[in-house]
Design a protein around this motif. Structure first.
Motif, PDB file in Angstrom:
ATOM      1  N   PRO A 180      36.300  27.599  41.035  1.00 32.05           N
ATOM      2  CA  PRO A 180      37.036  28.867  40.994  1.00 32.05           C
ATOM      3  C   PRO A 180      36.376  29.957  40.149  1.00 32.05           C
ATOM      4  CG  PRO A 180      38.538  27.031  40.720  1.00 32.05           C
ATOM      5  CD  PRO A 180      37.157  26.457  40.710  1.00 32.05           C
ATOM      6  N   HIS A 181      35.871  29.606  38.980  1.00 33.85           N
ATOM      7  CA  HIS A 181      35.257  30.628  38.124  1.00 33.85           C
ATOM      8  C   HIS A 181      33.974  31.184  38.741  1.00 33.85           C
ATOM      9  CE1 HIS A 181      33.264  26.902  36.793  1.00 33.85           C
ATOM     10  NE2 HIS A 181      32.245  27.671  36.496  1.00 33.85           N
ATOM     11  N   SER A 182      33.285  30.378  39.537  1.00 33.98           N
ATOM     12  CA  SER A 182      32.060  30.857  40.195  1.00 33.98           C
ATOM     13  C   SER A 182      32.393  31.852  41.301  1.00 33.98           C
ATOM     14  CB  SER A 182      31.276  29.684  40.772  1.00 33.98           C
ATOM     15  OG  SER A 182      30.899  28.806  39.743  1.00 33.98           O
ATOM     16  N   VAL A 183      33.479  31.597  42.017  1.00 33.50           N
ATOM     17  CA  VAL A 183      33.913  32.522  43.067  1.00 33.50           C
ATOM     18  C   VAL A 183      34.284  33.861  42.443  1.00 33.50           C
ATOM     19  CG1 VAL A 183      35.696  32.972  44.795  1.00 33.50           C
ATOM     20  CG2 VAL A 183      34.673  30.714  44.649  1.00 33.50           C
ATOM     21  N   ARG A 184      35.069  33.824  41.376  1.00 34.86           N
ATOM     22  CA  ARG A 184      35.479  35.062  40.717  1.00 34.86           C
ATOM     23  C   ARG A 184      34.277  35.821  40.160  1.00 34.86           C
ATOM     24  NH1 ARG A 184      39.469  31.471  39.021  1.00 34.86           N
ATOM     25  NH2 ARG A 184      38.495  31.275  36.963  1.00 34.86           N
ATOM     26  N   ALA A 185      33.306  35.112  39.614  1.00 34.42           N
ATOM     27  CA  ALA A 185      32.103  35.759  39.080  1.00 34.42           C
ATOM     28  C   ALA A 185      31.294  36.419  40.201  1.00 34.42           C
ATOM     29  CB  ALA A 185      31.244  34.741  38.343  1.00 34.42           C
ATOM     30  N   ALA A 186      31.177  35.760  41.336  1.00 35.53           N
ATOM     31  CA  ALA A 186      30.428  36.326  42.461  1.00 35.53           C
ATOM     32  C   ALA A 186      31.140  37.559  43.013  1.00 35.53           C
ATOM     33  CB  ALA A 186      30.246  35.274  43.559  1.00 35.53           C
ATOM     34  N   ILE A 187      32.466  37.536  43.044  1.00 36.19           N
ATOM     35  CA  ILE A 187      33.222  38.707  43.484  1.00 36.19           C
ATOM     36  C   ILE A 187      33.008  39.851  42.504  1.00 36.19           C
ATOM     37  CG2 ILE A 187      35.566  39.621  43.785  1.00 36.19           C
ATOM     38  CD1 ILE A 187      36.287  36.859  44.994  1.00 36.19           C
ATOM     39  N   SER A 188      32.974  39.543  41.231  1.00 37.85           N
ATOM     40  CA  SER A 188      32.702  40.551  40.212  1.00 37.85           C
ATOM     41  C   SER A 188      31.317  41.161  40.406  1.00 37.85           C
ATOM     42  CB  SER A 188      32.814  39.927  38.820  1.00 37.85           C
ATOM     43  OG  SER A 188      32.503  40.856  37.828  1.00 37.85           O
ATOM     44  N   GLN A 189      30.338  40.332  40.740  1.00 37.60           N
ATOM     45  CA  GLN A 189      28.982  40.826  40.997  1.00 37.60           C
ATOM     46  C   GLN A 189      28.961  41.756  42.211  1.00 37.60           C
ATOM     47  OE1 GLN A 189      26.094  40.462  39.292  1.00 37.60           O
ATOM     48  NE2 GLN A 189      27.252  39.446  37.679  1.00 37.60           N
ATOM     49  N   LEU A 190      29.740  41.425  43.246  1.00 34.29           N
ATOM     50  CA  LEU A 190      29.830  42.308  44.414  1.00 34.29           C
ATOM     51  C   LEU A 190      30.408  43.659  44.013  1.00 34.29           C
ATOM     52  CD1 LEU A 190      31.123  39.998  47.309  1.00 34.29           C
ATOM     53  CD2 LEU A 190      28.892  41.097  47.122  1.00 34.29           C
ATOM     54  N   ARG A 191      31.439  43.620  43.178  1.00 31.33           N
ATOM     55  CA  ARG A 191      32.049  44.871  42.705  1.00 31.33           C
ATOM     56  C   ARG A 191      31.041  45.702  41.916  1.00 31.33           C
ATOM     57  NH1 ARG A 191      37.619  41.979  41.135  1.00 31.33           N
ATOM     58  NH2 ARG A 191      38.782  42.477  43.028  1.00 31.33           N
ATOM     59  N   LYS A 192      30.285  45.049  41.056  1.00 33.67           N
ATOM     60  CA  LYS A 192      29.271  45.760  40.269  1.00 33.67           C
ATOM     61  C   LYS A 192      28.195  46.343  41.168  1.00 33.67           C
ATOM     62  CE  LYS A 192      29.774  43.199  35.966  1.00 33.67           C
ATOM     63  NZ  LYS A 192      29.122  42.281  35.018  1.00 33.67           N
ATOM     64  N   GLY A 193      27.965  45.696  42.304  1.00 30.25           N
ATOM     65  CA  GLY A 193      26.969  46.164  43.251  1.00 30.25           C
ATOM     66  C   GLY A 193      27.461  47.299  44.131  1.00 30.25           C
ATOM     67  N   GLY A 194      28.736  47.689  43.981  1.00 27.78           N
ATOM     68  CA  GLY A 194      29.253  48.823  44.734  1.00 27.78           C
ATOM     69  C   GLY A 194      30.240  48.486  45.826  1.00 27.78           C
ATOM     70  N   ALA A 195      30.504  47.217  46.082  1.00 29.14           N
ATOM     71  CA  ALA A 195      31.471  46.839  47.118  1.00 29.14           C
ATOM     72  C   ALA A 195      32.885  47.079  46.596  1.00 29.14           C
ATOM     73  CB  ALA A 195      31.303  45.380  47.509  1.00 29.14           C
ATOM     74  N   ASP A 196      33.750  47.574  47.458  1.00 32.56           N
ATOM     75  CA  ASP A 196      35.140  47.825  47.086  1.00 32.56           C
ATOM     76  C   ASP A 196      35.969  46.599  47.463  1.00 32.56           C
ATOM     77  OD1 ASP A 196      37.368  49.119  46.161  1.00 32.56           O
ATOM     78  OD2 ASP A 196      37.638  50.357  47.950  1.00 32.56           O
ATOM     79  N   VAL A 197      36.020  45.622  46.560  1.00 32.04           N
ATOM     80  CA  VAL A 197      36.737  44.376  46.814  1.00 32.04           C
ATOM     81  C   VAL A 197      38.169  44.532  46.321  1.00 32.04           C
ATOM     82  CG1 VAL A 197      36.806  41.889  46.410  1.00 32.04           C
ATOM     83  CG2 VAL A 197      34.611  43.053  46.547  1.00 32.04           C
ATOM     84  N   LEU A 198      39.109  44.309  47.220  1.00 27.00           N
ATOM     85  CA  LEU A 198      40.522  44.439  46.897  1.00 27.00           C
ATOM     86  C   LEU A 198      41.167  43.068  46.777  1.00 27.00           C
ATOM     87  CD1 LEU A 198      41.410  47.186  49.523  1.00 27.00           C
ATOM     88  CD2 LEU A 198      40.812  47.522  47.130  1.00 27.00           C
ATOM     89  N   LEU A 199      42.190  42.965  45.950  1.00 25.56           N
ATOM     90  CA  LEU A 199      42.978  41.750  45.824  1.00 25.56           C
ATOM     91  C   LEU A 199      44.380  42.076  46.298  1.00 25.56           C
ATOM     92  CD1 LEU A 199      43.423  38.827  44.938  1.00 25.56           C
ATOM     93  CD2 LEU A 199      43.822  39.675  42.626  1.00 25.56           C
ATOM     94  N   ASP A 200      44.779  41.480  47.411  1.00 24.59           N
ATOM     95  CA  ASP A 200      46.092  41.722  48.003  1.00 24.59           C
ATOM     96  C   ASP A 200      47.033  40.593  47.591  1.00 24.59           C
ATOM     97  OD1 ASP A 200      48.248  42.461  49.524  1.00 24.59           O
ATOM     98  OD2 ASP A 200      47.342  41.891  51.443  1.00 24.59           O
ATOM     99  N   ARG A 201      48.033  40.928  46.805  1.00 19.14           N
ATOM    100  CA  ARG A 201      48.990  39.929  46.326  1.00 19.14           C
ATOM    101  C   ARG A 201      50.332  40.034  47.033  1.00 19.14           C
ATOM    102  NH1 ARG A 201      47.917  39.356  39.883  1.00 19.14           N
ATOM    103  NH2 ARG A 201      45.674  39.215  40.057  1.00 19.14           N
ATOM    104  N   SER A 202      50.376  40.705  48.169  1.00 19.51           N
ATOM    105  CA  SER A 202      51.648  40.913  48.861  1.00 19.51           C
ATOM    106  C   SER A 202      52.145  39.658  49.585  1.00 19.51           C
ATOM    107  CB  SER A 202      51.528  42.063  49.858  1.00 19.51           C
ATOM    108  OG  SER A 202      50.569  41.754  50.851  1.00 19.51           O
TER     109      SER A 202
END
Length: 88
Positions: free
Chosen positions: A54-76
């Motif tokens: 799990p922590h590796s997935v979150r870190a990779a998503i963070s790297q995508l965000r830092k790279g300019g991707a607009d990653v959203l988290l939908d909690r609906s």
């Protein structure tokens, strides 16, 4: 003389087998592809597909965000879902 050869070989093997903290590029591409789907992907789907913890997935998503991707988290819904916003 044979001990120095063994030492040199062991050092060369140790350098060749060092693990890096960066995810492999093809896994990053798979992550981006899964997040680009219309419904995105859940944390558990990403973990299973990529073989990451799990922590590796979150870190990779963070790297995508830092790279300019607009990653959203939908909690609906029942399960939080990550996705890349196609409009951005």
């Amino acid at each position: 003389m044979t001990t120095t050869k063994k030492t040199e070989c062991n050092q060369a093997d140790a350098k060749a087998t060092k693990h890096t903290s960066k995810p492999k590029p093809y896994k990053k591409a798979r992550l981006a592809a899964m997040l680009s789907r219309p419904r995105g992907a859940t944390q558990s789907q990403l973990e299973k597909a990529l073989g990451w913890q799990p922590h590796s997935v979150r870190a990779a998503i963070s790297q995508l965000r830092k790279g300019g991707a607009d990653v959203l988290l939908d909690r609906s819904g029942k399960t939080p879902t990550y996705r890349i916003d196609a409009a951005a």
